[in-house]
Design a protein around this motif. Structure first.
Motif, mmCIF file in Angstrom:
data_model
loop_
_atom_site.group_PDB
_atom_site.id
_atom_site.type_symbol
_atom_site.label_atom_id
_atom_site.label_comp_id
_atom_site.label_asym_id
_atom_site.label_seq_id
_atom_site.Cartn_x
_atom_site.Cartn_y
_atom_site.Cartn_z
ATOM 1 N N ASP A 56 37.814 -122.390 7.353
ATOM 2 C CA ASP A 56 37.707 -122.545 8.805
ATOM 3 C C ASP A 56 37.334 -123.968 9.190
ATOM 4 O O ASP A 56 37.230 -124.288 10.370
ATOM 5 N N GLU A 57 37.106 -124.816 8.190
ATOM 6 C CA GLU A 57 36.699 -126.200 8.435
ATOM 7 C C GLU A 57 37.866 -127.012 9.002
ATOM 8 O O GLU A 57 39.029 -126.736 8.720
ATOM 9 N N ILE A 58 37.525 -128.031 9.766
ATOM 10 C CA ILE A 58 38.518 -128.959 10.311
ATOM 11 C C ILE A 58 38.342 -130.285 9.579
ATOM 12 O O ILE A 58 37.210 -130.737 9.360
ATOM 13 N N GLU A 60 38.680 -133.456 10.249
ATOM 14 C CA GLU A 60 37.925 -134.536 10.890
ATOM 15 C C GLU A 60 36.422 -134.258 10.876
ATOM 16 O O GLU A 60 35.628 -135.173 10.669
ATOM 17 N N GLU A 61 36.045 -132.998 11.087
ATOM 18 C CA GLU A 61 34.620 -132.642 11.066
ATOM 19 C C GLU A 61 34.047 -132.789 9.659
ATOM 20 O O GLU A 61 32.931 -133.296 9.487
ATOM 21 N N ARG A 80 45.329 -131.973 5.621
ATOM 22 C CA ARG A 80 44.107 -131.380 5.069
ATOM 23 C C ARG A 80 43.587 -132.146 3.855
ATOM 24 O O ARG A 80 42.824 -131.616 3.065
#
Length: 103
Positions: A56-58, A60-61, A80
Motif C-alpha cells: 500500500d506504500e507510495i 514518493e512517500e 515503483r
C-alpha cells in the motif's frame, strides 16, 4: 550531500545495470528494513529498492521516509523503483562517491 544534475546523471548511469536488492511488500517499510538499507548503503553506496504490487506504500512517500531516516540522496524514482545513494564513511568502500565528487 546535495547532488548536482551531472552527478545524478552519472549515478543513474551506474545504477542502470543494478538489480534491486530490497523489496517492500505488504508488510510495508519497517525499522528493521531501514537498518538493513542503511547497512547496504554503507557498503555499496548505490542501491535499488523496489515496491511490490501488493504493497500500500507510495514510492514518493517511501523515498521521503528513507531520505529522512538514512540521510541518503534519492537519485531517481521510476514507477515503483527507487535509486538511493549515500557516500560511505569507510575509505575502502568509497569507490562511487570519489567519482561523484570529481564530477
Amino acid at each position: 550531500m546535495d547532488l548536482r544534475g551531472k552527478q545524478k546523471r552519472y549515478l543513474r548511469s551506474q545504477a542502470h545495470h543494478l538489480q534491486p536488492i530490497f523489496q517492500i511488500g505488504k508488510g510495508g517499510l519497517n525499522a528493521a528494513m531501514i537498518v538493513q538499507i542503511e547497512e547496504a548503503l554503507e557498503k555499496r553506496e548505490l542501491i535499488k529498492v523496489t515496491l511490490l504490487q501488493n504493497t500500500d506504500e507510495i514510492a514518493e512517500e517511501v523515498a521521503h521516509v528513507l531520505e529522512a531516516e538514512t540521510h541518503c540522496d534519492i537519485v531517481q524514482i521510476i514507477g515503483r523503483v527507487l535509486v538511493l545513494f549515500k557516500p560511505s564513511t569507510k575509505e575502502k568502500y568509497q569507490k562511487i562517491s570519489k567519482e561523484v565528487k570529481a564530477i
